[in-house]
Design an enzyme around this catalytic site. Sequence first.
Site, mmCIF file in Angstrom:
data_model
loop_
_atom_site.group_PDB
_atom_site.id
_atom_site.type_symbol
_atom_site.label_atom_id
_atom_site.label_comp_id
_atom_site.label_asym_id
_atom_site.label_seq_id
_atom_site.Cartn_x
_atom_site.Cartn_y
_atom_site.Cartn_z
ATOM 1 N N HIS A 14 -10.326 74.314 4.198
ATOM 2 C CA HIS A 14 -10.365 73.735 2.834
ATOM 3 C C HIS A 14 -8.963 73.859 2.245
ATOM 4 C CE1 HIS A 14 -12.469 73.224 -1.275
ATOM 5 N NE2 HIS A 14 -11.154 73.201 -1.499
ATOM 6 N N HIS A 16 -5.744 71.819 -0.199
ATOM 7 C CA HIS A 16 -5.223 70.735 -1.049
ATOM 8 C C HIS A 16 -3.750 70.538 -0.719
ATOM 9 C CE1 HIS A 16 -8.781 70.684 -3.695
ATOM 10 N NE2 HIS A 16 -8.841 71.963 -3.379
ATOM 11 N N ASN A 42 -9.213 65.007 -3.342
ATOM 12 C CA ASN A 42 -9.206 64.841 -4.815
ATOM 13 C C ASN A 42 -7.816 64.480 -5.344
ATOM 14 O OD1 ASN A 42 -8.301 67.498 -4.281
ATOM 15 N ND2 ASN A 42 -8.985 68.241 -6.268
ATOM 16 N N LYS A 98 -16.733 65.002 1.087
ATOM 17 C CA LYS A 98 -16.694 66.029 0.054
ATOM 18 C C LYS A 98 -17.504 65.622 -1.164
ATOM 19 C CE LYS A 98 -15.382 69.626 -2.194
ATOM 20 N NZ LYS A 98 -14.325 70.596 -2.215
ATOM 21 N N HIS A 135 -18.579 71.200 -3.357
ATOM 22 C CA HIS A 135 -18.077 72.024 -4.461
ATOM 23 C C HIS A 135 -19.325 72.478 -5.209
ATOM 24 C CE1 HIS A 135 -15.099 73.378 -7.497
ATOM 25 N NE2 HIS A 135 -16.230 73.464 -8.172
ATOM 26 N N HIS A 173 -15.682 77.457 -0.758
ATOM 27 C CA HIS A 173 -15.129 78.532 -1.613
ATOM 28 C C HIS A 173 -16.219 79.300 -2.357
ATOM 29 C CE1 HIS A 173 -15.469 75.171 -4.374
ATOM 30 N NE2 HIS A 173 -14.297 74.640 -4.062
ATOM 31 N N ASP A 246 -8.504 77.048 0.157
ATOM 32 C CA ASP A 246 -8.501 76.351 -1.133
ATOM 33 C C ASP A 246 -7.139 76.506 -1.802
ATOM 34 O OD1 ASP A 246 -9.401 74.799 -3.217
ATOM 35 O OD2 ASP A 246 -10.503 76.414 -4.210
#
Length: 346
Positions: A14, A16, A42, A98, A135, A173, A246
């Site tokens: 996971h 970003h 995202n 996701k 999420h 997470h 994350d």
Amino acid sequence: MTQRLTLSRPDDWHLHLRDGAMLQGIAPESARHFARAIIMPNLLPPVVTGAEAAAYRDRILAVTGTGFTPLMTLYLTEATDPADVVAAHRDGIITAVKLYPAGATTNSASGVRDFDRVRGVLEAMAEAGIPLLCHGEVTDPEIDIFDREAVFIDRVLDPIRRATPGLRVVMEHITTTDAVNYVTAEPEGLGATITTHHLVINRNHILVGGIKPHYYCLPVAKREIHREALVKAATSGDARFFLGTDSAPHADDAKESACGCAGCFTATNTLSILAHVFEAAGALERLEGFTSRHGPAFYGLPVNAGTITLERREAPVPYPAKIETGAGPVTVFDPGFPLHWQVMPA
Ligand code: NCD
Ligand code: ZN
């Protein structure tokens, strides 16, 4: 004698990586240590089609080179076309989809409000064996922010799983004993990622002695008993739990603000912190399962062929306080204790 730990090369399930100047600045921090990562979709606007995922993958590879494999995901919306998802998966463009409840976190406005409207996609995913990454927080303003994960399990996750037999799900997470217990009660088809920072901080770290914006992330860190449950799950050797950092960079001016963004940036020192946490738990021999074996097993992928070596140093190991990027400086997560495990250059 120098204590040394060699692990199969880790993966981050996971992550970003953002886009543009931020991607350019921070992707090398992950590519240095990790072989593969599940890339969160995202962006603004979000990555919703197979074609967008392929283009984003190419932008990542242009920064990291081919020594790093981005495993792409699609951002589920109420307008997602099941056929596009299945085709993108069949063509090897995406690894997972996701689910962001609309409004739950950074750039989640295009997420799902009415879960009945994604039934067709979820059924097609179950059929094609495409995992759903959740999420796991409800967005109902009536629900206290510290309870949003537990309520999500009861109101959203469990009903989705009951209604969609065979759907493989990762709770992303996780931050609570409720999530640990929900995952351990399921024999198969359900896994959970645990971040580096949730193994280290509880909610006091964010709020006591002045507000610490660099410890603010979503889901927000909970009470100490929950952190302890996460450490127990991560260090237990249970293959349902694996690393998803994350790592979520925001430029410092967006964090240190009257309305600061959520996200901890841990890519730079994650492995040193995890070695510390596992050593303190007397579970160093289980670190490799968490970082390098359980994730591939869940996703049906091979364990990486290469290795990475950490050495324990007497003196604290330095790491940069900030990463300078073209989008501004990004503060590296400070675990609040000195790190002694150093990742050796390849
Ligand atoms: C993430 C981000 O900044 O994109 N923030 C965070 O606090 N974890 C979004 C997310 O994963 O919730
Ligand atoms: Zn995230």
